[in-house]
Design an enzyme around this catalytic site. Sequence first.
Site, PDB file in Angstrom:
ATOM      1  N   ASP A   1     131.123  17.888  95.189  1.00  0.00           N
ATOM      2  CA  ASP A   1     130.909  17.855  93.808  1.00  0.00           C
ATOM      3  C   ASP A   1     129.718  16.974  93.438  1.00  0.00           C
ATOM      4  OD1 ASP A   1     132.229  19.726  92.442  1.00  0.00           O
ATOM      5  OD2 ASP A   1     133.903  18.245  92.001  1.00  0.00           O
TER       6      ASP A   1
ATOM      7  N   LYS B   1     138.388  29.186  93.319  1.00  0.00           N
ATOM      8  CA  LYS B   1     137.626  28.302  94.234  1.00  0.00           C
ATOM      9  C   LYS B   1     138.557  28.565  95.714  1.00  0.00           C
ATOM     10  CE  LYS B   1     136.013  24.259  91.506  1.00  0.00           C
ATOM     11  NZ  LYS B   1     136.428  23.046  91.225  1.00  0.00           N
TER      12      LYS B   1
ATOM     13  N   GLN C   1     139.452  18.106  90.530  1.00  0.00           N
ATOM     14  CA  GLN C   1     139.354  18.936  89.584  1.00  0.00           C
ATOM     15  C   GLN C   1     139.330  18.027  87.982  1.00  0.00           C
ATOM     16  OE1 GLN C   1     138.401  21.943  89.497  1.00  0.00           O
ATOM     17  NE2 GLN C   1     138.219  21.901  87.590  1.00  0.00           N
TER      18      GLN C   1
END
Length: 285
Positions: A119, A52, A96
């Site tokens: 997200d 990422k 994460q």
Amino acid sequence: MNILDGKALSQKIKEEVKLETQKLQAEKNITPGLAVILVGNDPASAAYVGMKSKACKDAGIYSIVHEMPETISQESILEILSMMNKNPNIDGILVQLPLPKHIDTTAILEAIDPKKDVDGFHAYNVGRMTSGLDAFVPATPYGVMELLKEYNIDPQGKDVCVVGASDIVGKPMGTLLLNANATVTTCHIYTKDLKAHTSKADIICVGAGVVNLIKEDMVKEGAIVVDIGINRLDNGKLVGDVDFENVAPKCSYITPVPGGVGPMTIAMLLKNTIKAAKMRESREK
């Protein structure tokens, strides 16, 4: 049989994001910013965060990773999230997953400003997505929809079987397909006869994390198979949830693993970050 090439499409999207970033910098003096929280030292999570960060750098997006020990308290994570919510230079925040067992994942995700929730896991965005309203959409299902669109595959009126019901992939995948007027069946670990559902489907989207879960006799001739699973075998080889070698010849379209849905996830995360950056002025009012 045609391959749904996520690698090629993701490169195209990354180039578009790069141009949009340059435009934002030139016209509004805004450099999109993404902050990532990484807790613990899970190798897969660390590798993914590294990918990422590299993608952000290549696109001209400012990226920062907050690495935290496995033993960190929930309060400490919430404090950092609060700080990032208030930071005007940070447009997107993601945590994460998975988090250590002593951390309440829902509480952490709910603490992210919904306008920075790139997200798409905050209940606010989940609710808006379910209602068919503009929202941040989870990157993996978003990537699948973009892949279908690229190959002119319209889910409208199709019988679709989604295998897997996670909050991150299965549920939002089913919602997006339903919003696209598909007839959606969601299967999961408690489904009694998986084959009965998959064998009737025009499109199968599978993300269950089980090697060779979808076999040749479970897929009808001409079906479209989207393999969202990613599993590493003992020999180090990456495979999906579909027995690709035997299933592919029956399909009209199929995604490979690797090179299918995986690259799309990061591309769509970048796209969400640009979207958040464009909202910066409205956040600051």
